[in-house]
Design an enzyme around this catalytic site. Structure first.
Site, PDB file in Angstrom:
ATOM      1  N   GLU A 255      51.269  68.194  56.035  1.00  0.00           N
ATOM      2  CA  GLU A 255      50.219  66.951  56.689  1.00  0.00           C
ATOM      3  C   GLU A 255      51.959  65.608  56.805  1.00  0.00           C
ATOM      4  O   GLU A 255      52.303  65.923  55.855  1.00  0.00           O
ATOM      5  CB  GLU A 255      50.051  66.284  55.694  1.00  0.00           C
ATOM      6  CG  GLU A 255      48.215  66.629  55.022  1.00  0.00           C
ATOM      7  CD  GLU A 255      47.595  66.341  54.435  1.00  0.00           C
ATOM      8  OE1 GLU A 255      47.916  64.952  53.534  1.00  0.00           O
ATOM      9  OE2 GLU A 255      46.685  66.289  53.760  1.00  0.00           O
ATOM     10  N   LYS A 257      53.932  62.565  57.192  1.00  0.00           N
ATOM     11  CA  LYS A 257      54.411  61.886  56.104  1.00  0.00           C
ATOM     12  C   LYS A 257      54.332  60.830  56.488  1.00  0.00           C
ATOM     13  O   LYS A 257      55.562  60.300  56.917  1.00  0.00           O
ATOM     14  CB  LYS A 257      55.747  62.563  54.751  1.00  0.00           C
ATOM     15  CG  LYS A 257      56.088  61.310  53.418  1.00  0.00           C
ATOM     16  CD  LYS A 257      57.322  62.356  53.362  1.00  0.00           C
ATOM     17  CE  LYS A 257      57.574  61.133  51.305  1.00  0.00           C
ATOM     18  NZ  LYS A 257      56.931  59.739  51.265  1.00  0.00           N
ATOM     19  N   PHE A 348      43.778  61.201  52.969  1.00  0.00           N
ATOM     20  CA  PHE A 348      44.131  62.456  52.256  1.00  0.00           C
ATOM     21  C   PHE A 348      43.371  63.046  51.665  1.00  0.00           C
ATOM     22  O   PHE A 348      43.702  64.208  50.889  1.00  0.00           O
ATOM     23  CB  PHE A 348      45.996  62.527  52.345  1.00  0.00           C
ATOM     24  CG  PHE A 348      46.625  61.282  51.912  1.00  0.00           C
ATOM     25  CD1 PHE A 348      46.689  62.050  50.562  1.00  0.00           C
ATOM     26  CD2 PHE A 348      47.261  60.505  52.823  1.00  0.00           C
ATOM     27  CE1 PHE A 348      47.220  61.153  49.467  1.00  0.00           C
ATOM     28  CE2 PHE A 348      47.911  60.091  51.195  1.00  0.00           C
ATOM     29  CZ  PHE A 348      47.576  60.110  49.730  1.00  0.00           C
ATOM     30  N   ARG A 424      54.672  64.419  38.918  1.00  0.00           N
ATOM     31  CA  ARG A 424      54.635  64.703  40.001  1.00  0.00           C
ATOM     32  C   ARG A 424      55.225  65.914  38.924  1.00  0.00           C
ATOM     33  O   ARG A 424      55.440  66.655  38.497  1.00  0.00           O
ATOM     34  CB  ARG A 424      56.309  64.863  40.140  1.00  0.00           C
ATOM     35  CG  ARG A 424      56.825  63.716  40.162  1.00  0.00           C
ATOM     36  CD  ARG A 424      57.989  63.721  40.635  1.00  0.00           C
ATOM     37  NE  ARG A 424      58.787  61.658  41.350  1.00  0.00           N
ATOM     38  CZ  ARG A 424      58.471  61.469  42.115  1.00  0.00           C
ATOM     39  NH1 ARG A 424      57.810  61.921  42.876  1.00  0.00           N
ATOM     40  NH2 ARG A 424      58.316  60.140  42.532  1.00  0.00           N
ATOM     41  N   LYS A 431      57.641  66.612  48.969  1.00  0.00           N
ATOM     42  CA  LYS A 431      58.063  66.404  50.209  1.00  0.00           C
ATOM     43  C   LYS A 431      59.122  66.846  51.673  1.00  0.00           C
ATOM     44  O   LYS A 431      59.941  67.597  49.835  1.00  0.00           O
ATOM     45  CB  LYS A 431      58.020  65.013  50.313  1.00  0.00           C
ATOM     46  CG  LYS A 431      58.556  64.118  49.272  1.00  0.00           C
ATOM     47  CD  LYS A 431      58.916  62.869  48.503  1.00  0.00           C
ATOM     48  CE  LYS A 431      59.301  63.318  47.523  1.00  0.00           C
ATOM     49  NZ  LYS A 431      60.132  61.769  46.967  1.00  0.00           N
TER      50      LYS A 431
HETATM   51  P1  AMP Z   1      57.899  59.410  47.470  1.00  0.00           P
HETATM   52  O1  AMP Z   1      57.414  58.533  48.327  1.00  0.00           O
HETATM   53  O2  AMP Z   1      58.962  59.614  48.660  1.00  0.00           O
HETATM   54  O3  AMP Z   1      57.725  60.024  46.703  1.00  0.00           O
HETATM   55  O4  AMP Z   1      56.494  59.967  48.354  1.00  0.00           O
HETATM   56  C1  AMP Z   1      55.204  60.347  48.156  1.00  0.00           C
HETATM   57  C2  AMP Z   1      54.371  59.026  48.910  1.00  0.00           C
HETATM   58  O5  AMP Z   1      54.026  59.648  50.277  1.00  0.00           O
HETATM   59  C3  AMP Z   1      53.208  58.979  48.444  1.00  0.00           C
HETATM   60  O6  AMP Z   1      52.943  58.211  47.551  1.00  0.00           O
HETATM   61  C4  AMP Z   1      52.450  58.853  49.879  1.00  0.00           C
HETATM   62  O7  AMP Z   1      52.305  56.921  49.421  1.00  0.00           O
HETATM   63  C5  AMP Z   1      52.837  59.045  50.631  1.00  0.00           C
HETATM   64  N1  AMP Z   1      52.892  59.702  52.251  1.00  0.00           N
HETATM   65  C6  AMP Z   1      52.368  59.502  52.951  1.00  0.00           C
HETATM   66  N2  AMP Z   1      51.446  60.305  53.608  1.00  0.00           N
HETATM   67  C7  AMP Z   1      50.936  60.788  52.945  1.00  0.00           C
HETATM   68  C8  AMP Z   1      50.089  62.292  53.085  1.00  0.00           C
HETATM   69  N3  AMP Z   1      50.061  62.365  53.947  1.00  0.00           N
HETATM   70  N4  AMP Z   1      49.838  62.651  51.831  1.00  0.00           N
HETATM   71  C9  AMP Z   1      49.913  61.918  50.553  1.00  0.00           C
HETATM   72  N5  AMP Z   1      50.894  61.012  50.341  1.00  0.00           N
HETATM   73  C10 AMP Z   1      51.700  61.274  52.021  1.00  0.00           C
END
Ligand code: AMP
Length: 582
Positions: A255, A257, A348, A424, A431
């Site tokens: 998906e 991000k 999502f 996590r 990611k």
């Molecule tokens: P990070 O903040 O770098 O740990 O990445 C996780 C965050 O990415 C999640 O908490 C969401 O806010 C964001 N995110 C953006 N797109 C998506 C997606 N398709 N699925 C899940 N999380 C997403």
């Protein structure tokens, strides 16, 4: 219970650095407390009178404490001020001065836990004219009827700075220790995870402690999510790269991000609540989302998750998170901001539907369920861009698409995985995004564009400096991060974004050779480049190639002699390898 008892415990905790000891001290106190006291202790021990997600707060700043202590003790501002400068802690100042108090208190009954707790809660509800003074008076009244040690902790709780070293994990362990089986290491682990699980779903230790006390481990394991109340969401793990992420799962989904903010949407009939990943209630801040959900969600009761992104009103282009973030904490001018910063939501996941928790269901099933209830509203409310593939080439293409749509990268999800709140989890979400160790590189070649980009130099060859020869050696091709059109808004371009036309104008006069559509360019212009990883490559003169590079900004302020060198790239390459094996 007397407040003095809690004050003694605070003091004890402050003097005890060992975590296990702290757990025992709190656990003993919890065991002695009746139900009502337990609920208060679970919060007060963290220096709170509301759970963290509750937006009510006491709202008294440390600076106001001088005035309050003056009121409570009868000492002058000068005395209080100079003592504060000496001790650096209003809690200590109150403790000392209460001991030498000049004023007599009217009531000399000992303070109870309940009285302190209720009064502090009451303060947070005071609003409007004169409310600040009424708040001060109420705290001063508490402080003046306190004993010295009590005064110290009332003051510290009021300004939200308890300084006793009790983090969430300690409260969790104390609840397990007080009410559950912790005889063996195995039992202890089981009990602690049960408390944690319940806390993920009901992020309020006063509720969790009471469930542990009354219903034990089964009660905790059976805690259900509540529509309208926030929970801790599933988090993503980092992945070294797309290929690794793809091969981690049997059935991966990819998906976009999105570079926005997570929004957790709760719906119960016509009533709705929106929370962020940090459990902030943003229902009021996003009024238009109510309309999107009304129109776009076919379910009586549900909890769904998505990422909302902010859009530029002028260009219709997605904007980075910082732009949207202006709406999150906003208390005033909400409608104006909604017009200034329109949002679009990409949904999502779903964790609850019409009376049923879906945590235990695999993502494949949750995604299917989500698809059946979402009616997309174009450009405003839709399912996240999602593909299911194990094919690297297809995945690569999708990744590039996400990056050129100005999004952060991809999240690769295991379609077989359950939704685990608050964690996590290995085997859940990975990611994948370009590593932000940027490089400053020169543009040393390009290709004339075709179609829409005819007349412009399209993709550019990046060069790094060879320390020995001073020549520039190619290390990657780049076309991402450059815009087709200039935006109308100055601030959007102020970050250094550049168009193909601008780049072409800057580089045209520096062309030294042309072969068909390919040109060589004299190294002169430096660009700052982000990328996902560095690979060894015999096809590039430098011996290295950047994967998924994109232009962050042009650096006309930099001379090519300052561009990064082959040596630097080599160094980053080996650091990256070190990181991976570690
Ligand atoms: P990070 O903040 O770098 O740990 O990445 C996780 C965050 O990415 C999640 O908490 C969401 O806010 C964001 N995110 C953006 N797109 C998506 C997606 N398709 N699925 C899940 N999380 C997403």
């Amino acid at each position: 219970m007397k407040y003095q008892k809690l004050a003694d415990v605070y003091q004890n905790l402050e003097n005890t650095p060992a975590k296990l000891e702290k757990v025992k001290i709190i656990s003993r106190l919890m065991k002695e407390a009746d139900d009502e006291e337990l609920k208060m202790i679970a919060l007060l021990i963290q220096g709170r009178v509301f759970p963290s997600f509750d937006d009510r707060e006491i709202g008294i700043a440390a600076q106001s404490m001088e005035k309050i202590i003056v009121q409570a003790t009868g000492f002058s501002s000068k005395d209080v001020g100079s003592m504060f400068r000496e001790l650096g802690d209003y809690g200590l100042v109150a403790e000392k001065l209460i001991g030498k108090k000049k004023q007599q208190t009217l009531f000399n009954r000992p303070l109870t836990l309940e009285k302190v707790f209720d009064n502090l809660q009451k303060i947070s509800g005071m609003e409007g004219r004169g409310s600040q003074d009424r708040k001060f008076r109420l705290v001063a009244e508490l402080v003046s009827s306190a004993k010295p040690l009590e005064a110290k902790y009332i003051v510290r709780t009021t300004i939200g700075d308890l300084r006793i070293g009790v983090a969430e994990g300690i409260v969790r362990d104390a609840i397990a220790d007080a009410f559950l089986d912790t005889e063996t290491q195995e039992k202890k682990k089981e009990s602690t995870s049960a408390v944690e699980w319940a806390w993920f779903l009901r992020p309020d230790y006063s509720e969790v402690a009471l469930i542990a006390k009354r219903k034990g481990i089964d009660g905790l394991n059976n805690v259900k999510i509540q529509v309208g109340k926030p929970y801790h969401v599933l988090l993503a793990e980092k992945s070294p790269g797309l290929e690794e992420a793809l091969s981690s799962f049997e059935k991966p989904a990819l998906e976009y991000k999105y570079d926005g903010a997570r929004v957790i949407i709760h719906k119960k009939g016509d009533k709705m609540w929106f929370y962020t990943r940090r459990l902030e209630n943003v229902t009021r801040q996003f009024p238009e989302l109510q309309d999107f959900v009304k129109e776009g969600v076919r379910a009586r009761e549900c909890i769904i998750e998505g990422e909302m992104i902010g859009f530029s009103k002028e260009t219709g282009k997605p904007m980075p998170f910082q732009f949207l973030s202006q709406r999150i904490k906003r208390k005033y001018d909400i409608d104006r901001m909604a017009k200034e910063i329109p949002i679009s939501v990409n949904v999502f996941d779903i964790v609850y539907l019409d009376g049923k928790d879906l945590f235990e269901r695999p993502l494949s099933e949750r995604w299917e369920t989500l698809k059946t209830i979402i009616r997309p509203i174009k450009g405003k409310f839709q399912l996240a861009e999602h593909i299911e593939t194990k094919d690297l080439e297809e995945a690569d293409k999708f990744y590039r698409k996400a990056l050129s749509a100005s999004q952060e990268g991809l999240i690769v999800k295991n379609m077989d995985a359950k939704y685990h709140p608050g964690r996590r989890v290995a085997g859940g979400w990975l990611k994948v995004k370009p590593v932000m160790e940027t490089l400053d590189l020169a543009i040393i070649g390009a290709t004339w564009g075709t179609g829409k980009r005819a007349g412009w130099l399209g993709s550019y060859i990046l060069g790094c400096r060879d320390e020995e020869s001073g020549n520039f050696l190619n290390c990657g091709m780049i076309g991402t991060g450059i815009k087709e059109k200039k935006s109308e808004k100055v601030e959007e371009d102020s970050a250094g974004a550049v168009t193909f036309k601008e780049l072409t104008d800057m580089l045209k006069s520096k062309i030294t050779e042309e072969h068909g559509s390919e040109v060589k360019i004299k190294p002169d212009l430096v660009v700052e480049v982000a990328y996902e990883e560095i690979q060894k490559s015999p096809n590039y003169e430098s011996g290295y190639a950047l994967r998924f590079p994109r232009v962050l900004k042009i650096r006309p302020d930099k001379d090519v002699s300052e561009a990064d060198t082959t040596g630097r790239i080599k160094e980053l390459y080996s650091q990256q390898k070190g990181k991976r094996s570690g």
